[in-house]
Design a protein around this motif. Structure first.
Motif, PDB file in Angstrom:
ATOM      1  N   LEU A 198       0.949  -1.304   0.016  1.00 46.20           N
ATOM      2  CA  LEU A 198       0.028   0.132  -0.009  1.00 46.20           C
ATOM      3  C   LEU A 198       1.049   1.401   0.002  1.00 46.20           C
ATOM      4  O   LEU A 198       2.166   1.138   0.256  1.00 46.20           O
ATOM      5  N   ALA A 257      -0.780  -0.627  11.562  1.00 44.76           N
ATOM      6  CA  ALA A 257      -0.955  -0.679   9.969  1.00 44.76           C
ATOM      7  C   ALA A 257       0.540  -1.522   9.794  1.00 44.76           C
ATOM      8  O   ALA A 257       1.591  -1.162  10.363  1.00 44.76           O
ATOM      9  N   LYS A 314      -1.226  -5.619   1.834  1.00 41.09           N
ATOM     10  CA  LYS A 314      -2.413  -6.711   1.948  1.00 41.09           C
ATOM     11  C   LYS A 314      -1.674  -8.012   1.095  1.00 41.09           C
ATOM     12  O   LYS A 314      -0.970  -8.036   0.465  1.00 41.09           O
ATOM     13  N   TYR A 322      -9.856 -12.681   2.894  1.00 42.93           N
ATOM     14  CA  TYR A 322      -9.515 -11.145   3.495  1.00 42.93           C
ATOM     15  C   TYR A 322      -8.652 -10.365   2.560  1.00 42.93           C
ATOM     16  O   TYR A 322      -7.726 -11.072   2.216  1.00 42.93           O
ATOM     17  N   ARG A 323      -9.087  -9.343   2.052  1.00 42.18           N
ATOM     18  CA  ARG A 323      -8.328  -8.629   1.029  1.00 42.18           C
ATOM     19  C   ARG A 323      -8.042  -7.216   1.386  1.00 42.18           C
ATOM     20  O   ARG A 323      -7.379  -6.296   0.870  1.00 42.18           O
ATOM     21  N   GLY A 324      -8.251  -6.941   2.840  1.00 41.64           N
ATOM     22  CA  GLY A 324      -7.975  -5.522   3.328  1.00 41.64           C
ATOM     23  C   GLY A 324      -6.449  -5.573   3.935  1.00 41.64           C
ATOM     24  O   GLY A 324      -5.515  -6.621   3.907  1.00 41.64           O
ATOM     25  N   GLU A 325      -6.059  -4.436   4.396  1.00 42.02           N
ATOM     26  CA  GLU A 325      -4.615  -4.220   4.878  1.00 42.02           C
ATOM     27  C   GLU A 325      -4.581  -5.076   6.191  1.00 42.02           C
ATOM     28  O   GLU A 325      -5.301  -5.190   7.032  1.00 42.02           O
ATOM     29  N   LYS A 365      -3.457  -5.896   9.609  1.00 42.07           N
ATOM     30  CA  LYS A 365      -3.020  -4.985  10.444  1.00 42.07           C
ATOM     31  C   LYS A 365      -2.756  -6.011  12.096  1.00 42.07           C
ATOM     32  O   LYS A 365      -3.318  -7.034  12.034  1.00 42.07           O
TER      33      LYS A 365
END
Length: 149
Positions: free
Chosen positions: A9, A47, A51, A87-90, A92
């Motif tokens: 990202l 963070a 991803k 899951y495809r988000g950042e 954390k």
């Protein structure tokens, strides 16, 4: 060897990808992509700046770094945390400060370990009775406490 797709990202530019610190390491070190001071008792989803696309049939377990836990009381409260394959988000890392002093987390510092693991799916077979065992329904502490060691 398992291959996992990873995408940086914008706030992850210049950071190292998760990697094994030694040949025998089970977990890959992952670094923070942000700066913060984690106050005593505080939790924060830190963070990482990337991803992932984990292959079906696998997960990534998020585990604390033992040195941070021992020396500073910094850990991952839902250990091991699970990153699911869909899951495809950042990614954390939920961290908590169990220490008595504020703990500085700085961009690029190692904060946790990632362990890819196979997932076994199960189905339930509902029955009227379960088979007996020597232990039976004995629960917490029923097999002996530390005093018997």
């Amino acid at each position: 060897m398992l291959r996992i797709s990873i995408a940086r990202l914008p706030h992850g530019d210049g950071l190292p990808l998760p990697s094994y610190a030694t040949h025998g390491a089970a977990g890959m070190d992952v670094v923070a992509a942000e700066d913060l001071d984690l106050m005593p008792g505080q939790r924060h989803a830190v963070a990482t700046g990337f991803k992932v696309a984990i292959p079906d049939g696998y997960e990534i377990q998020v585990r604390p770094r033992s040195g941070l836990a021992l020396k500073h009381g910094i850990t991952v409260p839902n250990t091991p945390g699970t990153i699911d394959s869909d899951y495809r988000g950042e990614l954390k890392v939920i961290m908590i400060n169990h220490g008595s002093e504020p703990f500085p987390i700085r961009r690029g510092e190692r904060i946790a370990q990632l362990v890819p693991a196979a997932v076994t799916h199960a189905e339930w077979d509902e029955v009227d009775e379960l088979c007996e065992t020597a232990r039976g329904a004995g629960g917490f502490g029923s097999t002996g406490g530390h005093g018997s060691l």
